[in-house]
Write an enzyme that holds these catalytic residues in place. Structure first.
Site, PDB file in Angstrom:
ATOM      1  N   CYS A  31     -17.348  16.073  -7.037  1.00  0.00           N
ATOM      2  CA  CYS A  31     -17.260  14.739  -7.609  1.00  0.00           C
ATOM      3  C   CYS A  31     -17.460  14.709  -9.118  1.00  0.00           C
ATOM      4  O   CYS A  31     -17.995  15.654  -9.693  1.00  0.00           O
ATOM      5  CB  CYS A  31     -18.334  13.822  -7.018  1.00  0.00           C
ATOM      6  SG  CYS A  31     -18.194  13.613  -5.257  1.00  0.00           S
ATOM      7  N   GLY A  58     -12.425  15.564  -8.635  1.00  0.00           N
ATOM      8  CA  GLY A  58     -12.254  14.984  -7.305  1.00  0.00           C
ATOM      9  C   GLY A  58     -11.017  14.120  -7.272  1.00  0.00           C
ATOM     10  O   GLY A  58     -10.874  13.228  -8.105  1.00  0.00           O
ATOM     11  N   ASN A 133     -22.804  13.262  -7.620  1.00  0.00           N
ATOM     12  CA  ASN A 133     -22.104  14.549  -7.683  1.00  0.00           C
ATOM     13  C   ASN A 133     -23.079  15.626  -7.234  1.00  0.00           C
ATOM     14  O   ASN A 133     -24.182  15.723  -7.767  1.00  0.00           O
ATOM     15  CB  ASN A 133     -21.649  14.816  -9.124  1.00  0.00           C
ATOM     16  CG  ASN A 133     -21.072  16.203  -9.321  1.00  0.00           C
ATOM     17  OD1 ASN A 133     -21.174  16.766 -10.393  1.00  0.00           O
ATOM     18  ND2 ASN A 133     -20.450  16.761  -8.305  1.00  0.00           N
ATOM     19  N   GLY A 134     -22.658  16.458  -6.267  1.00  0.00           N
ATOM     20  CA  GLY A 134     -23.497  17.542  -5.776  1.00  0.00           C
ATOM     21  C   GLY A 134     -23.641  17.471  -4.268  1.00  0.00           C
ATOM     22  O   GLY A 134     -23.024  16.620  -3.620  1.00  0.00           O
ATOM     23  N   TYR A 276     -14.489  27.941 -13.922  1.00  0.00           N
ATOM     24  CA  TYR A 276     -13.345  27.289 -13.285  1.00  0.00           C
ATOM     25  C   TYR A 276     -13.425  25.772 -13.228  1.00  0.00           C
ATOM     26  O   TYR A 276     -12.436  25.085 -13.441  1.00  0.00           O
ATOM     27  CB  TYR A 276     -13.215  27.820 -11.848  1.00  0.00           C
ATOM     28  CG  TYR A 276     -12.142  27.148 -11.029  1.00  0.00           C
ATOM     29  CD1 TYR A 276     -10.812  27.538 -11.117  1.00  0.00           C
ATOM     30  CD2 TYR A 276     -12.460  26.109 -10.139  1.00  0.00           C
ATOM     31  CE1 TYR A 276      -9.828  26.924 -10.368  1.00  0.00           C
ATOM     32  CE2 TYR A 276     -11.484  25.495  -9.389  1.00  0.00           C
ATOM     33  CZ  TYR A 276     -10.169  25.904  -9.498  1.00  0.00           C
ATOM     34  OH  TYR A 276      -9.204  25.286  -8.766  1.00  0.00           O
TER      35      TYR A 276
END
Ligand code: SF4
Length: 510
Positions: A31, A58, A133-134, A276
């Site tokens: 996210c 995302g 996020n996570g 990445y």
């Protein structure tokens, strides 16, 4: 206080995400989060542009919550940011505080209900909207707590983000503010979490004590912005101020920025953000992501030189490392593959005829560049190997004389439990081949003339972060936050690590 939640119908079958042309699973970020507190500004449009910059984190769903101190409105749906919002929907979102979210699902299915921001109303009527996020390591524990309090149905597999939002709202009741509830909740949360939330008046941002995922604070005129990556500050013209510290809660309102600690800092930033995940134009802990990738390419050229005529990147994530490799090896750099940037993000399931095109849907070789050349192909990572196998076949069909593959990350051997979706450990190509001479076996499997990966040491050196401050678990199997209970991949990791230890002990005993 009134909350209005606009949405489209949830499909009968959960959407599986953007249809992939190759049956390949690239690593996928879970996210991106964005928040803005800026009276007098069009906070919905600022958030829209912030989410645009974070779209790579995302692509399954996105949403924006806007508060005006009286009501909070949440608008979210499945799809890309540009597919969900238009002028009309953004104009309907009025207020001085907003938070936005782009989602790729790993915890909880890809259904409308799991799109974020999450929304809950507290017992005292306060609206709570939250974006996360996570991935949480102690999700089950928190989910059971929420279920015991009657806040979630455990059978509906609520996402970890919904569980956090439910617990936060439940504990917000006069005279306890949502900030008090957060200071009680977040010390009990274990895992990777960058969370933005609002009660419709104040913007809050929280980062887990290990700082696994990035989160930064920016200044926008008289207002403030928080975002997963600095590239999202740049797009709205905000000036970078600092990162939200691991273990810190930040509250932003008319009194400015207040900082509180809910835990001590134990830096374990995700090294894969540098390799990445993050956008190359972002900066994490003072280190440019692009510069890291170029440096990895240089170190890769020193560690694993190749004899070739041209260095070509697998666009776009392999490009900076290919530039570094070409610079260090003094071999010309060329674009030998053209990327169709948008087709891989479609939600339209490809027909059988289109699907048979395989990797060509996404990458098209430039025959005049490739023909008769000995190519050094630089890619960011190998997960299952399907992409590289198809790519090498395509390059040979286009006339390449030799194909030497250089990978700008070490072999991915272990799954991530902190917010990245890799394949299961048994699907990762580094584990599917016999472990003696594994690189040679992967090379043969994907059909390359030679293959080499950058070492963990070189990757860490390029990030300019101390190794002790990084999570490298998907490469070295050391999980700094532990592994979640009741997770089949975690069970498999424990089995594999126990078996490896037994083998080591057996050899030691010989
Ligand atoms: S396991 Fe890999 S992807 Fe996950 S947080 Fe650690 S380094 Fe990042």
């Amino acid at each position: 206080m009134v909350a209005v939640v606009a949405h489209a119908e949830c499909p009968d079958t959960a959407v599986t995400g953007p249809y992939d042309d190759r049956g390949e699973t690239d690593p996928r970020e879970e996210c991106g989060v964005f928040g803005v507190w800026a009276p007098g500004e069009d906070v919905a449009k600022l958030t829209y542009y912030g989410l645009y910059a974070l779209q790579h984190r995302g692509q399954e769903a996105a949403g924006i919550a806007v508060g005006d101190g009286d009501q909070t409105v949440v608008f979210k749906d499945l799809g890309l940011v540009s597919q969900i919002f238009d002028e009309k929907s953004l104009n309907a979102l009025k207020g001085h505080v907003a938070l936005g979210h782009t989602r790729y699902s790993t915890a909880g299915g890809a259904c409308w209900e799991n799109a974020q921001p999450m929304f809950r109303m507290a017992p005292d009527g306060t609206d709570i909207a939250l974006g996360h996020n996570g991935n949480l390591v102690n999700y089950l524990e928190l989910m059971h707590e929420a279920a015991e309090k009657g806040l979630v149905d455990p059978h509906s597999q609520p996402s970890d983000s919904d569980v956090m939002c439910a617990l936060l709202a439940h504990d917000t009741r006069e005279p306890r503010t949502v900030e008090d509830a957060a200071m009680d909740l977040f010390p009990r949360v274990n895992g990777a979490f960058c969370v933005t939330f609002t009660d419709g008046s104040t913007l809050y941002a929280v980062r887990d004590p290990h700082g696994v995922r990035p989160l930064c604070l920016g200044r926008l005129g008289a207002g403030w912005v928080v975002a997963s990556e600095t590239c999202a500050l740049d797009i709205v013209g905000a000036e970078f101020v600092r990162e939200i510290e691991p273990g810190e809660l930040v509250a932003i309102d008319a009194d400015g920025v207040r900082s509180r600690r809910f835990a001590g800092t134990r830096h374990k930033g995700c090294v894969f953000e540098y390799v990445y995940l993050a956008r190359p134009d972002s900066v994490i802990r003072g280190r440019s992501v692009n510069a890291t990738r170029v440096e990895i390419g240089r170190l890769l050229a020193a560690e694993a030189p190749a004899d070739g005529d041209l260095v070509i990147p697998v666009p776009e994530s392999g490009t900076p490392a290919a530039v570094g490799f070409a610079q260090a090896s003094r071999i010309p750099f060329a674009q030998g593959l053209m990327k169709n940037a948008y087709v891989g993000r479609t939600f339209i399931q490809p027909s059988q005829t289109i699907r048979q095109l395989g990797i060509r849907l996404k990458l098209n070789p430039l025959r005049e560049v490739i023909e008769g050349r000995r190519l050094i192909v630089v890619d960011d990572s190998i997960v299952r190997g399907n992409t590289q196998r198809a790519l090498i076949r395509m390059l040979r069909d286009a006339g390449a004389a030799e194909v030497h593959v250089r990978i700008a990350s070490p072999p991915v051997k272990w799954p991530c439990f902190y917010g990245i979706d890799f394949a299961s450990p048994d699907e990762l190509i580094a584990n599917t081949v016999a472990q003696d001479d594994a690189v040679a076996r992967v090379c043969e499997d994907i059909g390359a003339d030679s293959l080499a990966y950058v070492s963990v040491d070189a990757m860490v050196r390029a990030s300019r972060q101390p190794r002790s401050d990084l999570c490298c678990a998907c490469f070295d199997g050391v999980y700094p936050l532990g592994m979640p209970a009741g997770n089949p991949n975690a069970e498999r990791v424990r089995e594999m690590q126990d078996a490896a230890e037994t083998t080591d002990r057996t050899y030691e005993g010989v």
